[in-house]
Design an enzyme around this catalytic site. Structure first.
Site, PDB file in Angstrom:
ATOM      1  N   ASN A  97       0.843  -1.192   0.000  1.00  0.00           N
ATOM      2  CA  ASN A  97       0.000   0.000   0.000  1.00  0.00           C
ATOM      3  C   ASN A  97       0.878   1.242   0.000  1.00  0.00           C
ATOM      4  O   ASN A  97       0.908   2.020   0.953  1.00  0.00           O
ATOM      5  CB  ASN A  97      -0.903  -0.036   1.246  1.00  0.00           C
ATOM      6  CG  ASN A  97      -1.878   1.111   1.291  1.00  0.00           C
ATOM      7  OD1 ASN A  97      -2.217   1.679   0.270  1.00  0.00           O
ATOM      8  ND2 ASN A  97      -2.344   1.463   2.488  1.00  0.00           N
ATOM      9  N   HIS A 181      -8.497 -10.320  -2.884  1.00  0.00           N
ATOM     10  CA  HIS A 181      -9.327  -9.516  -1.984  1.00  0.00           C
ATOM     11  C   HIS A 181     -10.793  -9.905  -2.146  1.00  0.00           C
ATOM     12  O   HIS A 181     -11.314  -9.920  -3.258  1.00  0.00           O
ATOM     13  CB  HIS A 181      -9.143  -8.027  -2.280  1.00  0.00           C
ATOM     14  CG  HIS A 181      -9.852  -7.140  -1.315  1.00  0.00           C
ATOM     15  ND1 HIS A 181      -9.602  -7.154   0.040  1.00  0.00           N
ATOM     16  CD2 HIS A 181     -10.833  -6.210  -1.498  1.00  0.00           C
ATOM     17  CE1 HIS A 181     -10.371  -6.270   0.644  1.00  0.00           C
ATOM     18  NE2 HIS A 181     -11.133  -5.693  -0.267  1.00  0.00           N
ATOM     19  N   ASP A 307      -4.707  -5.795  10.458  1.00  0.00           N
ATOM     20  CA  ASP A 307      -5.129  -4.992   9.296  1.00  0.00           C
ATOM     21  C   ASP A 307      -4.845  -3.511   9.581  1.00  0.00           C
ATOM     22  O   ASP A 307      -5.663  -2.633   9.321  1.00  0.00           O
ATOM     23  CB  ASP A 307      -6.601  -5.218   8.979  1.00  0.00           C
ATOM     24  CG  ASP A 307      -6.951  -4.876   7.532  1.00  0.00           C
ATOM     25  OD1 ASP A 307      -6.104  -5.103   6.656  1.00  0.00           O
ATOM     26  OD2 ASP A 307      -8.073  -4.388   7.283  1.00  0.00           O
TER      27      ASP A 307
END
Length: 417
Positions: A97, A181, A307
């Site tokens: 990310n 995902h 997460d």
């Protein structure tokens, strides 16, 4: 560095000789030299004698974001690893990310090099496709050789089923692990929270549970056809647990995780339109939470993840619809799991998962490398801003009661205690 842990209660369910025993542990130059009822401290040894000291194998997190490169205002690698070590984690898997995303071997090498010399190990994910655009596969084999432990287009659906098919087939040549995902973007539409009674009452666009379940069902059909290794991160619905349980009964090589906040909070937390509770996948219902906890207890869900996704204030202090998804999770992982599962099962959950990423699980015995987490399982507190070590402050756990707190870690001949 020489360290002596005094009267540490060892929590290691896999070691019957030491499990739940109080012992002194002498560590010399990063190696566990002696474990005994009582050890005199040699010269030049740091003595660690903490309140209600417990010790376990180092904790592992399969899904963490920082920001660097490209989003250093959210979190740098250096401070992110500091946060992880103070939160009890000796190993974290880093989400791709970043900007630019890591889709080449040189990007993976950069991430590995930036993490050297820390007590927490960083294991990068590479993207599955070039620029995470979902069109062409990235340099999977080269990234694997450079240190990438799996491949994932962060929080993005693989919309082309043939691309997933090809990825699963190709990755078998080098035992690669493919992430998918679990969210169908077409079913999701413009949804931002769980579709249900709460979203209707608040006037927020909903994401049906079907968006997750349809994607998982498709991916499992493809996996059954291709073989290979598939990981489905952060599932959130009761039906998803059933789908994966059935796939495992068929013998498919599939694993999955659940975000810790999806075990603690439900969509009822959205009543105040606090953007800290805006996450992907969204918070679901109490029935989903019960099914997820049951799935962890019976082994259907393989492991938990924080997460952890730092988001700067500009990304959160906006209208709820426009806020970015994500919450902090490292600092609160242990303290929020412990009340649900108890100490022993919580430690089992936090120390499992390495093998799925082809990483070696540490061993707690004399002569082995010290890879340890130190913690107090009984400290009760409410989580406050002062407890946040991350650069960003977007935690949905602010004000939440926690039970248990990490002191830090000993790993790589370094300590964060």
């Amino acid at each position: 560095m020489n360290i002596l842990l005094k009267s540490a209660k060892i929590v290691c369910p896999g070691n019957k000789e030491l499990h739940l025993k109080k012992r002194d542990i002498l560590i010399k130059k990063g190696i566990i030299e002696k474990i005994a009822t009582s050890i005199e401290a040699p010269s030049n040894t740091k003595l660690v004698d903490l309140k209600n000291l417990h010790v376990s194998l180092g904790w592992f997190d399969s899904g963490v974001s920082f920001g660097e490169p490209g989003h250093e205002e959210r979190e740098t690698i250096s401070n992110g690893l500091y946060v992880a070590s103070k939160s009890g984690f000796t190993d974290i898997v880093l989400y791709p990310n970043t900007y630019p995303v890591p889709d080449t071997s040189s990007d993976v090498v950069f991430l590995k090099e930036r993490s050297l010399g820390k007590p927490t190990n960083l294991h990068p994910l590479g993207t599955l496709t070039k620029n995470a655009e979902g069109i062409d596969l990235a340099e999977l084999y080269d990234m694997k050789n450079a240190g990438a432990v799996a491949f994932y287009d962060f929080k993005q659906q693989i919309t082309n089923p043939n691309l997933l098919k090809i990825a699963l087939l190709y990755a078998q040549n080098f035992d690669g692990l493919v992430f998918s995902h679990p969210q169908d973007v077409h079913i999701k539409g413009k949804g931002i929270v769980h579709e249900g009674e709460v979203s209707t009452r608040l006037g927020l666009k909903g994401i049906p549970a079907l968006a997750e379940e349809l994607q998982i069902a498709r991916d499992l059909f493809i996996l059954e056809y291709t073989g290979g290794k598939l990981h489905i991160p952060t599932i959130s619905t009761a039906e998803s647990v059933k789908l994966i349980a059935n796939a495992k009964k068929k013998g498919l090589d599939v694993s999955c995780s659940v975000a810790i906040h999806n075990l603690v909070f439900t969509d009822d937390s959205l009543e105040d339109f606090d953007s800290s509770f805006k996450v992907s996948p969204p918070l679901r219902t109490r029935q989903d939470v019960k099914a997820l906890i049951k799935g962890l207890k019976d082994g259907t869900i393989d492991f938990v993840t924080s997460d952890h996704i730092p988001i700067d204030v500009e990304g959160k202090r906006v209208e709820f619809d426009n806020a970015l998804d994500g919450t902090l999770g490292l600092e609160t992982a242990f303290g929020s799991l412990n009340p649900i599962f108890g100490v022993e099962q919580t430690i089992s959950l936090l120390t499992k998962g390495r093998e799925r990423f082809s990483l070696k699980t540490p061993i707690l015995k004399e002569g082995e490398k010290a890879c340890l987490t130190l913690f107090d399982p009984d400290e009760e507190r409410n989580f406050t801003l002062e407890n946040i070590l991350s650069t960003s402050k977007n935690s949905m756990f602010l004000g939440a009661p926690l039970k248990g707190n990490a002191y830090g870690v000993i790993n790589n001949n370094k300590t964060s205690i």
